[in-house]
Design a protein around this motif. Structure first.
Motif, PDB file in Angstrom:
ATOM      1  N   TYR A  96      -6.271  49.583  46.442  1.00 48.16           N
ATOM      2  CA  TYR A  96      -7.800  49.563  46.363  1.00 48.16           C
ATOM      3  C   TYR A  96      -8.450  50.621  47.384  1.00 48.16           C
ATOM      4  CZ  TYR A  96      -7.031  44.760  44.785  1.00 48.16           C
ATOM      5  OH  TYR A  96      -6.413  43.601  44.003  1.00 48.16           O
ATOM      6  N   GLY A  97      -7.607  51.757  47.287  1.00 47.77           N
ATOM      7  CA  GLY A  97      -8.098  53.098  48.456  1.00 47.77           C
ATOM      8  C   GLY A  97      -8.775  54.209  47.572  1.00 47.77           C
ATOM      9  N   GLY A  98      -8.958  55.226  48.140  1.00 47.60           N
ATOM     10  CA  GLY A  98      -9.443  56.356  47.376  1.00 47.60           C
ATOM     11  C   GLY A  98     -10.906  56.267  46.602  1.00 47.60           C
ATOM     12  N   HIS A  99     -10.884  57.075  45.700  1.00 47.08           N
ATOM     13  CA  HIS A  99     -12.047  57.479  45.073  1.00 47.08           C
ATOM     14  C   HIS A  99     -12.398  55.894  44.109  1.00 47.08           C
ATOM     15  CE1 HIS A  99     -15.272  58.934  42.257  1.00 47.08           C
ATOM     16  NE2 HIS A  99     -14.650  58.390  41.457  1.00 47.08           N
ATOM     17  N   LEU A 100     -13.282  55.398  44.046  1.00 45.27           N
ATOM     18  CA  LEU A 100     -13.781  54.179  43.410  1.00 45.27           C
ATOM     19  C   LEU A 100     -14.769  54.334  42.020  1.00 45.27           C
ATOM     20  CD1 LEU A 100     -14.390  50.959  42.926  1.00 45.27           C
ATOM     21  CD2 LEU A 100     -16.024  51.220  44.765  1.00 45.27           C
ATOM     22  N   PHE A 143      -6.830  47.646  58.028  1.00 44.73           N
ATOM     23  CA  PHE A 143      -6.874  48.330  57.010  1.00 44.73           C
ATOM     24  C   PHE A 143      -6.934  49.847  57.132  1.00 44.73           C
ATOM     25  CE2 PHE A 143      -8.367  44.090  56.390  1.00 44.73           C
ATOM     26  CZ  PHE A 143      -7.833  43.434  55.028  1.00 44.73           C
ATOM     27  N   ALA A 144      -6.395  50.609  56.178  1.00 38.03           N
ATOM     28  CA  ALA A 144      -6.131  52.107  56.529  1.00 38.03           C
ATOM     29  C   ALA A 144      -7.686  52.711  56.305  1.00 38.03           C
ATOM     30  CB  ALA A 144      -5.347  52.732  55.842  1.00 38.03           C
ATOM     31  N   GLU A 145      -8.580  51.973  55.633  1.00 34.81           N
ATOM     32  CA  GLU A 145      -9.858  52.570  55.014  1.00 34.81           C
ATOM     33  C   GLU A 145     -10.901  51.693  55.502  1.00 34.81           C
ATOM     34  OE1 GLU A 145     -10.147  54.027  51.174  1.00 34.81           O
ATOM     35  OE2 GLU A 145      -7.942  54.711  51.134  1.00 34.81           O
ATOM     36  N   ARG A 146     -12.142  52.038  55.502  1.00 33.85           N
ATOM     37  CA  ARG A 146     -13.385  51.103  55.677  1.00 33.85           C
ATOM     38  C   ARG A 146     -13.442  50.075  54.825  1.00 33.85           C
ATOM     39  NH1 ARG A 146     -17.605  53.541  58.538  1.00 33.85           N
ATOM     40  NH2 ARG A 146     -19.075  52.678  57.134  1.00 33.85           N
ATOM     41  N   ARG A 149     -10.318  48.191  52.668  1.00 38.92           N
ATOM     42  CA  ARG A 149      -9.720  48.891  51.456  1.00 38.92           C
ATOM     43  C   ARG A 149      -8.530  49.747  52.055  1.00 38.92           C
ATOM     44  NH1 ARG A 149     -13.720  52.441  48.628  1.00 38.92           N
ATOM     45  NH2 ARG A 149     -11.777  52.985  47.251  1.00 38.92           N
ATOM     46  N   GLY A 150      -7.780  50.286  51.125  1.00 40.04           N
ATOM     47  CA  GLY A 150      -6.543  50.968  51.612  1.00 40.04           C
ATOM     48  C   GLY A 150      -5.377  50.088  51.897  1.00 40.04           C
ATOM     49  N   ALA A 151      -4.522  50.669  52.420  1.00 38.81           N
ATOM     50  CA  ALA A 151      -3.171  49.994  52.783  1.00 38.81           C
ATOM     51  C   ALA A 151      -3.564  48.900  53.980  1.00 38.81           C
ATOM     52  CB  ALA A 151      -2.227  51.053  53.417  1.00 38.81           C
ATOM     53  N   MET A 152      -3.026  47.969  53.626  1.00 40.82           N
ATOM     54  CA  MET A 152      -3.045  46.679  54.512  1.00 40.82           C
ATOM     55  C   MET A 152      -1.841  46.184  55.379  1.00 40.82           C
ATOM     56  SD  MET A 152      -4.406  42.837  53.824  1.00 40.82           S
ATOM     57  CE  MET A 152      -2.952  42.276  52.767  1.00 40.82           C
TER      58      MET A 152
END
Length: 245
Positions: A96-100, A143-146, A149-152
């Motif tokens: 669930y990372g990157g562009h959405l 999580f790697a992103e806000r 989101r991203g790698a957990m």
């Protein structure tokens, strides 16, 4: 003698019948060509390897969300049809990372090559912007992103011999940008892998004021703000926030 008037009338009737028959054939509808995305089954989110619902199709129900795809489909989807009663959240990176992008109910979407690496189906569009729900109960997750989101990373607490507290050290790996504390204790995060360190207050021009541990209370999730974002290297679970190092 032949009655030509009778033959003429009969000929006129035959001509009229033929004309009527031809008109019936003329108004018969032509066989309709399949419309794009028509093959997507009900209650299904369909990804296509070609544009406008063409190419190979891959189906998902609301019980088959995919944080990432196998190598044969990672970045290969060029179009999609959301034939479900939920919002579809489509992500550029795995986990669930990157562009959405969000796809409304009964809507279609198109993508550039390499733009789709995962998705999930949710009841409201707002849930596309978070990924905290992946964290298991009684765990600290980073999580790697806000916004989760991203790698957990799911942290299984272990007693540290130095602090005698339940904690985890991240060493030199990527520092998390958001976290969820699903335990029954508070969590103290630190900028050093040794459960120590402080942060300078960016508003203090003298450089004297420092921040100690960054605390996430039990049950809370958070996107880490500056100056703490991307700096966590360890954490420990404590009974009260006064127990932070």
């Amino acid at each position: 003698m032949t009655d030509f008037r009778f033959d003429l009338r009969r000929g006129a009737l035959i001509t009229a019948a033929l004309a009527l028959l031809c008109s019936v054939f003329l108004v018969l509808p032509a066989s309709a060509e399949a419309e794009p995305f028509d093959d997507c089954p009900p209650a299904t989110f369909c990804l296509y390897s070609g544009a406008d619902g063409t190419g190979e199709r891959r189906d998902f129900t609301d019980r088959q969300n995919a944080e990432s795809y196998d190598a044969t489909w990672d970045g290969k989807a060029l179009s999609a049809k959301n034939n479900t009663a939920m919002w579809a959240c489509v992500y550029g990176d795995p986990a669930y990372g990157g562009h959405l992008e969000t796809v409304d109910l009964d809507a279609e979407d198109a993508y550039a090559a390499g733009a789709v690496s995962g998705h999930k189906l949710v009841p409201t569009r707002a849930l596309c912007f978070t990924g905290y729900e992946r964290c298991p109960d009684n765990r600290v997750c980073t999580f790697a992103e806000r916004n989760g989101r991203g790698a957990m990373t799911v942290h299984l607490p272990a007693t540290d011999p130095a602090t005698r507290n339940y904690g985890n050290s991240y060493g030199t790996g990527p520092a998390p940008k958001s976290a969820w504390n699903r335990t029954a204790k508070d969590v103290c995060f630190y900028p050093q892998p040794t459960y120590t360190g402080t942060w300078a207050d960016p508003a203090d021009t003298t450089g004297v004021k420092k921040f100690g541990a960054y605390v996430v209370l039990r049950g809370d999730s958070v996107t880490v703000p500056a100056p703490f974002a991307g700096t966590f290297r360890s954490h420990e679970l404590v009974t009260t926030t006064g127990d932070c190092q």
